[in-house]
Design an enzyme around this catalytic site. Structure first.
Site, PDB file in Angstrom:
ATOM      1  N   LYS A 185       5.214  31.668  -5.631  1.00  0.00           N
ATOM      2  CA  LYS A 185       5.279  32.808  -6.553  1.00  0.00           C
ATOM      3  C   LYS A 185       5.644  32.364  -7.969  1.00  0.00           C
ATOM      4  CE  LYS A 185       6.248  36.116  -2.890  1.00  0.00           C
ATOM      5  NZ  LYS A 185       7.316  36.721  -2.082  1.00  0.00           N
ATOM      6  N   GLY A 214       4.193  29.440   0.846  1.00  0.00           N
ATOM      7  CA  GLY A 214       4.875  30.725   0.952  1.00  0.00           C
ATOM      8  C   GLY A 214       5.366  31.208  -0.407  1.00  0.00           C
ATOM      9  N   SER A 215       6.494  31.860  -0.368  1.00  0.00           N
ATOM     10  CA  SER A 215       7.002  32.510  -1.583  1.00  0.00           C
ATOM     11  C   SER A 215       7.326  31.538  -2.703  1.00  0.00           C
ATOM     12  CB  SER A 215       8.256  33.315  -1.243  1.00  0.00           C
ATOM     13  OG  SER A 215       7.950  34.242  -0.237  1.00  0.00           O
ATOM     14  N   ALA A 216       7.535  30.260  -2.351  1.00  0.00           N
ATOM     15  CA  ALA A 216       7.822  29.289  -3.405  1.00  0.00           C
ATOM     16  C   ALA A 216       6.667  29.235  -4.403  1.00  0.00           C
ATOM     17  CB  ALA A 216       8.082  27.909  -2.798  1.00  0.00           C
TER      18      ALA A 216
END
Lengths: 488, 473
Positions: A219, A215-217
């Protein structure tokens, strides 16, 4: 008659010679083959004839041996078995060994030639040394804080020291007690069956053997690639990423959960987790460089060992632009182990240099003589130092002002990134909550810890699951445990 | 070989006068010092077992040493006073083998706390030594036995048939049980049969060798001479087959062929014997499942492992020998108990192989070889055919038995249940072997006490046979 007596005597001599030749054949020529016959129980008996060497955490042994007086004499015991199971693994008379019990088996069983003072002589006499000790890099307080932080929910924590690669905690929850599998009684068989059929999968080592969509981790990886490639030169400048963002070549709109993401800066995008900005940047970086950066962090490395094998985290090698966009925000086929995401945080904290993680600090004989000791080794340099500094600042902001507020520790530089990963068919599954972070005392020269927390709590309300809400508080207690008693 | 060259032409001086009657030196001191060594070796082994297993000298090590020492001493005294010319190696070898057997059984007892065999074995050994002393004291001349040939054979057959009345144990009907004791009559029968064979063959060897019809190149003796002995032999083998005592029947077979050959010198007998053996073995192997299993195991010792049934006893035995290697694991440090129920009896050699290694096992086999060789030597030196045949017969019993058992447990030949002389658990066996050694002591005493004029004559006269025992001294 004398002649015939002599001939009969010759016959006896021949029988005697036949016996001796046959015994030589059996005891010398074929002996090795017979000793290795799988039906020969002697190697097993010898294996369990002496207490096994111990695994040490923070100066205290977390394993032991119990004399059963059975044919297979010594059984393994564990102190705080469920807490350390993702580190030690089990040593079972029926089901073999896993993790450190497996990779360090020769030392623990005393068969490693390094343990012998005179290796050649010991080879000759076939004697065994007392089992050696495995001193781990785990810090008991950090391990315990992570385990208690998860509080029995499904999830995992991996923590390491960014400058050395020493693994400080490996926690998987729910866990199991490896002592249940030690012996060879029917109870062991029953326990094995129960543990293997449990829907909670307690024997799964989620910290290093399970991959989740990050997920966003993820990014952080995309940001590193964008900064290194100079797609973004000023993290506070507006980008040309529009909201709504249509996945390239499709009509699919990529949703944002955060507000004001249109043309948002990288700084803002990381702080509030703008999908549109990061997906757009990923596509601009391009598949080749995205992949290169991800692999430098450790993705797609099936050979990573700590020394137990770490499941390969994946970043696809062939993708269309729409898939690359999704991958850049940690979706599509991107998957990572908690240890992999801890490595991402560690690389940022360590100024762009990723040190190879390891779990075994020293191997000693039972008496304490050090046989071998680990040395930190660089794994890769996934980003240049300037990029690392920029990302450190952005991650600190994400904790101080963004979604990672609940990981903040007063007076400590904590950098973090939340993640909430969709998964399942049409994203119907309960999302996973991620939080990756690192922490450094203000006056310290090096960061103390980098970690990744994942919570896959199926019981929680779907809306409540978020990296910031569920995973960040766990990261906080782990960071506090790591900083406590560490000078300043 | 001092036969004078009688036909030599005259330049050679006349043959020297027959040398004065020379007797062999007595060498009782040698025997005594060998006995002391044998007892010390056994005490050392006993102590080693204790040290390995519990880290302490067994509390009864001194008592064990004293017991064995006393037995050896009494036996030695009997020999010293009643058979002073006896071969000095026989008794020490017997004491050493018996003592090592006790050590190995004691060692295996530690694995089966509920089933201790060493104390009973010690009692039987004592009885054996007592009978040894009895035989040495009472039997002043082996030729006396010749008179009891037919009594012997009758007793042998009766003894062998007795177990048919008792229930079988482990598939074989060879034991008699009363009270807490079990007893294997065929063990005794083998001595009696050897006596009978020796006596009958000694009396009829000329007839067997030179009379009868000649068929092709084989000289067949008349049925009248051959009949009784073949009948008795076939009868005993048949009884044993009925009782499924494979080991003893092959032993009797080997014994008969060897003695017949030595008595007549007819190679043809060996051929006929082997033919009969082949037919017999094939028949038994084909119709007796017990035997067929043994043969299959011998041909493929690991078949049961491949079939998922776990290792057979033979496979476990082979593992034991392999585990021993050159030096062995040391007494008490092996795992030969994996073999299972016959570890103290049929398979005791596997323990020796595992814990004493190739070195120890070879030493053991050579000890047996020496015992047999000394028996043969006594036979060669004797003058009377009966004594010669008896000595050869007794020595061959040991030789064949050792070959059959050791060959069986090491996979050289199919396995047959039999007791390793002196070494294995088994009362009747120990007692019998002590009697065999007593008889060998007796014949070797006669052989070495007689004036040494080289070879014995092949045909004793009636006068010789009835000479008062011991009159030669």
């Amino acid at each position: 008659m004398t002649r015939y007596i002599r001939r009969a005597a010759t016959l006896c001599l021949v029988m005697l010679a036949a016996l001796l030749v046959n015994v030589v054949r059996l005891q010398l020529l074929q002996a090795g083959e017979l000793r290795e016959n799988p039906a020969n129980r002697r190697p097993l008996i010898a294996r369990y004839a002496d207490p096994r060497g111990d695994i040490v955490v923070g100066g205290r042994t977390v394993t032991g041996s119990k004399d059963t007086r059975q044919q297979l004499r010594y059984e393994r015991t564990y102190h705080d078995g469920p807490l350390y199971a993702p580190v030690t693994g089990y040593s079972s008379q029926l089901y073999g060994t896993t993790l450190l019990e497996h990779t360090e088996d020769e030392t623990l069983a005393g068969t490693d030639p390094l343990l012998a003072p005179l290796p050649l002589w010991n080879d000759l006499t076939r004697s065994r040394q007392p089992g050696g000790k495995i001193v781990t890099t785990i810090r008991a307080s950090v391990q315990r804080a992570a385990y208690q932080g998860l509080a029995g929910r499904r999830g995992a924590v991996a923590a390491l020291e960014p400058s050395t690669g020493r693994i400080l905690a490996l926690v998987s929850s729910p866990s199991y007690d490896p002592a249940l599998l030690s012996g060879n009684s029917p109870a062991v068989v029953a326990a094995w069956r129960r543990l293997n059929t449990s829907p909670d999968r307690p024997m799964l080592n989620r910290a290093i053997r399970q991959t989740y969509p990050p997920g966003s981790a993820f990014k952080i990886v995309t940001a590193a690639a964008a900064l290194d490639a100079r797609i973004v030169t000023d993290p506070n400048a507006a980008t040309d990423a529009r909201d709504p963002y249509i996945l390239p070549g499709t009509r699919t709109r990529l949703p944002n959960r955060a507000p004001r993401c249109d043309r948002a800066s990288l700084s803002y995008a990381l702080r509030y987790s703008c999908n549109t900005v990061m997906a757009h940047l990923g596509v601009r970086v391009g598949l080749h460089r995205m992949r290169e950066t991800a692999e430098k962090f450790g993705f797609n490395d099936a050979g990573l060992r700590i020394p137990a094998r770490v499941a390969a985290s994946t970043f696809d090698r062939e993708m269309g632009p729409d898939q690359l966009a999704l991958s850049s925000i940690g979706q599509f086929d991107t998957a990572a182990t908690p240890l992999q995401m801890a490595m991402v945080a560690a690389a940022v904290a360590n100024g762009g240099e990723l040190v190879r993680p390891y779990l075994v600090d020293r191997v000693t004989t039972r008496g304490g003589r050090t046989v071998s000791a680990a040395l930190p080794r660089t794994y890769q340099r996934p980003m240049n130092p300037v990029t690392a500094q920029v990302l450190q600042r952005l991650m600190i902001q994400a904790v101080e002002k963004g979604g990672g507020r609940r990981a903040a520790v007063p007076g400590v530089r904590v950098g973090g990134k939340t993640g909430t990963a969709q998964h399942g068919v049409a994203n119907a599954g309960v999302p996973y909550a991620w939080f990756i972070a690192w922490a450094q005392q203000r006056e310290a020269s090096r960061p103390a810890i980098a970690l990744a927390v994942v919570v896959e709590d199926a019981e929680a309300n779907r809306e409540d699951i978020s990296g910031g809400g569920d995973a960040a508080p766990i990261a906080k207690v782990v960071i506090e445990a790591a900083l406590k008693g560490r000078g300043g | 070989m001092t036969a004078p060259a009688a036909d030599a032409p005259s330049p050679v001086p006349p043959p020297p006068p027959a040398p004065p009657a020379l007797r062999m030196p007595k060498r009782r001191g040698v025997e005594l010092s060998l006995l002391v060594s044998a007892v010390l070796i056994c005490v050392y082994g006993y102590t080693a077992v204790g040290l390995t297993r519990s880290g302490a000298v067994p509390p009864d090590a001194a008592a064990y040493g004293a017991g064995l020492g006393l037995l050896a001493l009494f036996a030695h005294l009997a020999v010293r006073f009643r058979a002073p010319y006896a071969d000095p190696l026989l008794l020490p070898i017997a004491v050493l083998l018996n003592g090592l057997g006790l050590v190995l059984i004691y060692r295996l007892d530690l694995e089966t706390p509920g089933d201790r065999a060493a104390p009973a074995q010690l009692v039987w050994s004592t009885l054996g030594v007592a009978l040894f002393i009895g035989v040495v004291l009472a039997l002043r001349d082996h030729r006396l036995l010749q008179r009891y040939a037919y009594v012997s054979v009758a007793a042998a057959l009766a003894l062998m048939m007795l177990p048919i009345l008792f229930p079988p144990v482990n598939g074989a009907r060879i034991w008699i049980r009363f009270g807490g004791f079990s007893f294997q009559p065929s063990e005794f029968a083998k001595i009696l049969l050897a006596v009978f064979f020796a006596a009958y063959l000694a009396a009829n060897r000329n007839a067997l060798a030179y009379t009868g019809r000649r068929v092709w190149r084989l000289q067949f003796p008349t049925g009248r001479v051959l009949g009784p002995i073949v009948t008795i032999w076939l009868l005993s083998v048949a009884v044993l087959a009925l009782e499924r005592d494979l080991g003893t029947s092959s032993l009797f077979f080997g014994l008969f062929v060897i003695m017949l050959y030595v008595a007549t010198g007819r190679t043809g007998w060996i051929a006929v014997g082997l033919l009969l053996a082949g037919v017999g073995a094939f028949a038994v192997g084909a119709f007796e499942p017990h035997v067929r299993v043994r043969v299959q195991e011998w041909l493929a010792p690991f078949a049961s492992i491949d079939a998922g049934l776990g290792p057979s006893q033979l496979a476990q035995s082979l593992f034991s020998f392999a585990a021993g290697g050159m030096q062995g694991t040391g007494l008490g440090a092996g795992h030969s108990t994996l073999i299972g129920f016959a570890a103290k009896s049929d398979f005791i050699l596997a323990t020796a192989g595992e814990e004493l290694g190739l070195i120890g096992l070879s030493a053991l086999i050579l000890l047996y070889g020496l015992l047999v060789a000394r028996g043969y030597r006594a036979g060669l030196a004797l003058r009377d055919s009966f004594g010669r045949l008896l000595a050869i017969g007794l020595a061959s019993i040991i030789a064949v038995q050792v070959f059959v058992i050791a060959g069986g447990v090491t996979g050289l030949i199919p396995l047959t249940g039999m007791a390793m002389p002196f070494l294995a658990q088994g009362g009747s066996s120990v007692v019998t072997n002590w009697i065999i050694v007593a008889l060998l002591i007796r014949v070797s005493d006669s052989a070495r006490a007689q004036p040494s004029d080289g070879e014995g004559t092949d045909s004793p006269t009636l006068a010789e046979m009835t000479t008062a025992p011991g009159s030669g001294r």
